[in-house]
Motif scaffolding. Structure first.
Motif, mmCIF file in Angstrom:
data_model
loop_
_atom_site.group_PDB
_atom_site.id
_atom_site.type_symbol
_atom_site.label_atom_id
_atom_site.label_comp_id
_atom_site.label_asym_id
_atom_site.label_seq_id
_atom_site.Cartn_x
_atom_site.Cartn_y
_atom_site.Cartn_z
ATOM 1 N N HIS A 123 0.825 -1.204 0.000
ATOM 2 C CA HIS A 123 0.000 0.000 0.000
ATOM 3 C C HIS A 123 0.862 1.258 0.000
ATOM 4 O O HIS A 123 0.547 2.241 -0.674
ATOM 5 C CB HIS A 123 -0.918 -0.030 1.220
ATOM 6 N N ARG A 124 1.967 1.244 0.743
ATOM 7 C CA ARG A 124 2.850 2.410 0.755
ATOM 8 C C ARG A 124 3.626 2.518 -0.555
ATOM 9 O O ARG A 124 3.946 3.627 -0.985
ATOM 10 C CB ARG A 124 3.791 2.342 1.963
ATOM 11 N N PHE A 125 3.931 1.388 -1.169
ATOM 12 C CA PHE A 125 4.606 1.441 -2.462
ATOM 13 C C PHE A 125 3.712 2.085 -3.513
ATOM 14 O O PHE A 125 4.147 2.976 -4.260
ATOM 15 C CB PHE A 125 5.011 0.035 -2.906
ATOM 16 N N THR A 126 2.460 1.663 -3.578
ATOM 17 C CA THR A 126 1.557 2.285 -4.542
ATOM 18 C C THR A 126 1.272 3.737 -4.146
ATOM 19 O O THR A 126 1.119 4.597 -5.015
ATOM 20 C CB THR A 126 0.250 1.494 -4.656
ATOM 21 N N ALA A 127 1.238 4.011 -2.837
ATOM 22 C CA ALA A 127 0.971 5.380 -2.386
ATOM 23 C C ALA A 127 2.026 6.350 -2.886
ATOM 24 O O ALA A 127 1.710 7.417 -3.418
ATOM 25 C CB ALA A 127 0.898 5.428 -0.859
ATOM 26 N N ILE A 128 3.303 5.994 -2.721
ATOM 27 C CA ILE A 128 4.350 6.946 -3.116
ATOM 28 C C ILE A 128 4.383 7.128 -4.628
ATOM 29 O O ILE A 128 4.886 8.141 -5.121
ATOM 30 C CB ILE A 128 5.741 6.519 -2.594
ATOM 31 N N ASN A 129 3.841 6.178 -5.358
ATOM 32 C CA ASN A 129 3.776 6.336 -6.811
ATOM 33 C C ASN A 129 2.557 7.134 -7.247
ATOM 34 O O ASN A 129 2.661 7.982 -8.145
ATOM 35 C CB ASN A 129 3.807 4.970 -7.492
ATOM 36 N N VAL B 263 11.459 11.965 -3.549
ATOM 37 C CA VAL B 263 10.396 10.966 -3.402
ATOM 38 C C VAL B 263 10.344 10.061 -4.631
ATOM 39 O O VAL B 263 10.228 8.835 -4.521
ATOM 40 C CB VAL B 263 9.036 11.645 -3.161
ATOM 41 N N ARG B 264 10.454 10.660 -5.811
ATOM 42 C CA ARG B 264 10.424 9.864 -7.049
ATOM 43 C C ARG B 264 11.599 8.877 -7.086
ATOM 44 O O ARG B 264 11.435 7.703 -7.437
ATOM 45 C CB ARG B 264 10.459 10.792 -8.259
ATOM 46 N N GLY B 265 12.774 9.334 -6.727
ATOM 47 C CA GLY B 265 13.932 8.456 -6.732
ATOM 48 C C GLY B 265 13.803 7.311 -5.741
ATOM 49 O O GLY B 265 14.177 6.162 -6.039
ATOM 50 N N LEU B 266 13.277 7.587 -4.557
ATOM 51 C CA LEU B 266 13.082 6.538 -3.566
ATOM 52 C C LEU B 266 12.012 5.548 -4.017
ATOM 53 O O LEU B 266 12.130 4.340 -3.750
ATOM 54 C CB LEU B 266 12.706 7.162 -2.222
ATOM 55 N N ALA B 267 10.975 6.042 -4.688
ATOM 56 C CA ALA B 267 9.957 5.135 -5.226
ATOM 57 C C ALA B 267 10.565 4.188 -6.249
ATOM 58 O O ALA B 267 10.284 2.980 -6.256
ATOM 59 C CB ALA B 267 8.824 5.943 -5.858
ATOM 60 N N GLU B 268 11.405 4.733 -7.116
ATOM 61 C CA GLU B 268 12.074 3.889 -8.111
ATOM 62 C C GLU B 268 13.032 2.910 -7.448
ATOM 63 O O GLU B 268 13.141 1.749 -7.867
ATOM 64 C CB GLU B 268 12.796 4.768 -9.125
ATOM 65 N N ASP C 285 11.056 -3.197 -1.824
ATOM 66 C CA ASP C 285 11.992 -3.111 -0.711
ATOM 67 C C ASP C 285 11.379 -2.288 0.426
ATOM 68 O O ASP C 285 11.038 -1.114 0.244
ATOM 69 C CB ASP C 285 13.287 -2.443 -1.172
ATOM 70 N N PRO C 286 11.227 -2.875 1.616
ATOM 71 C CA PRO C 286 10.508 -2.171 2.682
ATOM 72 C C PRO C 286 11.219 -0.936 3.213
ATOM 73 O O PRO C 286 10.570 0.035 3.594
ATOM 74 C CB PRO C 286 10.343 -3.249 3.767
ATOM 75 N N VAL C 287 12.566 -0.957 3.252
ATOM 76 C CA VAL C 287 13.290 0.219 3.743
ATOM 77 C C VAL C 287 13.084 1.394 2.788
ATOM 78 O O VAL C 287 12.774 2.522 3.210
ATOM 79 C CB VAL C 287 14.786 -0.094 3.916
ATOM 80 N N ALA C 288 13.245 1.142 1.484
ATOM 81 C CA ALA C 288 13.066 2.214 0.503
ATOM 82 C C ALA C 288 11.617 2.694 0.467
ATOM 83 O O ALA C 288 11.351 3.898 0.352
ATOM 84 C CB ALA C 288 13.498 1.738 -0.883
ATOM 85 N N VAL C 289 10.670 1.765 0.551
ATOM 86 C CA VAL C 289 9.249 2.130 0.534
ATOM 87 C C VAL C 289 8.916 3.065 1.689
ATOM 88 O O VAL C 289 8.312 4.135 1.504
ATOM 89 C CB VAL C 289 8.357 0.870 0.612
#
Length: 372
Positions: A182-188, A230-235, A252-256
């Motif tokens: 959910h956080r991965f899709t959120a940051i995207n 934020v974009r770079g961390l999402a990638e 990756d949970p740390v990056a997410v």
């Protein structure tokens, strides 16, 4: 699936479950894809006194729980809140909200049911309700996300739709698996919002005739750095992903969580920079009815001109978009989402600390300090 939240829940179920329950989740996933079903997710319990575990609450219904079971079904009672899109969905997936101990077994439950199931009541929040003209509200006149309090009043759930039944040891892993996706899709899905902030800042500075000022360039540069971080961390979360159970890729949970924390921590400051560049007309500008009146419009065009004309396709139209995004109730809604949606700042910090492996960093220090 409706929004990203349905797929996030499905991936979490497929990643966490095992045996017969996993087969049920697979069968449900296949039906969702085949029949093109829209899914909403009810995860967040109303929680009551947050210092207490589910079984310790004065009112046991403050967390969703199993109150009866027979050979063919379970019966549940309680409530979930912040249920996005529930009134628009075909099916509702219920997930546990937190880790649980043995005494919370009745609360360790997950299932899927149609939204018109008897005993299921949806109380939709009125926030952002009402008619809005496109001139004053260019964003919120088109975009409205429904949120609800979702109440289960002795709802019977057939067992073929139950994914978790009194397995408290799986409640935490299932909740964490959901927020990873959910956080991965959120940051995207937040990236277009950040592009709106940067693009609006650049345009309004030009329209107001202040684009060359040093402090303006500095604010816009800070907005760019925030958005691109934020974009770079999402990638990075995608690049570091790894295969999980049943072929479900795990970000990756740390990056997410670092990406989500960076977004949430910086959003209010970014919105403040944009408001600073736009000026007080965000709150004192003209309304749509005045602009539609030819006599009044001539006055507005004269006195609201800047480095560009006041015509709404230029300065006033842009100011209303910025006001909608930052200063009006839609902006307040986005500010609350930035703080709490997909998990709070504290929840993200907890996951960063929990999932970061310090082995490499500690070994590097040990090598250079002569500790090894």
């Amino acid at each position: 699936m409706l929004k990203e939240v349905g797929s996030d829940a499905m991936f979490a179920l497929l990643r966490t479950l095992e045996g017969e329950k996993l087969e049920r989740a697979k069968a449900f996933h296949e039906r969702v894809c085949r029949d093109d079903l829209a899914l909403a997710v009810a995860q967040t319990d109303v929680k009551g006194d947050r210092s207490l575990a589910p079984h310790q609450q004065a009112d046991p219904d403050l967390y969703l729980r199993i109150v009866d079971e027979d050979a063919d079904s379970i019966t549940v009672r309680g409530a979930k809140c912040h249920t996005s899109y529930s009134a628009n969905a075909d099916e509702l997936i219920v997930l546990p909200t937190r880790a649980m101990g043995p005494e919370d077994a009745d609360y360790a439950v997950s299932f899927a049911i149609p939204v018109d199931t008897p005993g299921l009541d949806i109380y939709v929040s009125p926030y952002l309700a009402g008619e809005r003209n496109e001139f004053e509200f260019p964003l919120s006149s088109k975009h409205k996300m429904l949120e609800s309090l979702t109440v289960f009043d002795d709802v019977r759930v057939p067992k073929e739709r139950v994914f978790l039944n009194r397995r408290p040891e799986l409640a935490g892993p299932l909740a964490i698996a959901f927020v990873d996706y959910h956080r991965f899709t959120a940051i995207n899905y937040k990236l277009p919002l950040l592009d709106l902030l940067v693009g609006s800042a650049s345009l309004i500075a030009e329209y107001n005739g202040i684009a060359r000022a040093g402090h303006v360039k500095d604010k816009i540069t800070q907005l760019i750095a925030y958005a691109e971080t934020v974009r770079g961390l999402a990638e990075l979360a995608a690049l570091r992903s790894r295969p999980g159970q049943d072929g479900i890729q795990q970000p990756d949970p740390v990056a997410v969580n670092t990406a989500k924390y960076t977004f949430a921590h910086g959003f209010h400051g970014a919105a403040a920079k944009l408001m600073d560049l736009a000026g007080g007309l965000l709150a004192t500008g003209p309304g749509g009815e005045d602009w539609a009146n030819p006599e009044i419009r001539a006055v507005l065009e004269k006195y609201y001109a800047a480095a560009v004309p006041a015509e709404p396709r230029l300065r006033l139209r842009l100011l209303n978009l910025i006001a909608d995004l930052t200063a009006r109730d839609y902006g307040g809604y986005q500010a609350v989402l930035a703080t709490h949606a997909e998990g709070s700042l504290e929840a993200e910090k907890l996951q960063i600390a929990r999932t970061y492996d310090p082995t490499r960093a500690r070994a590097y220090v040990s090598h250079h300090a002569g500790l090894a």
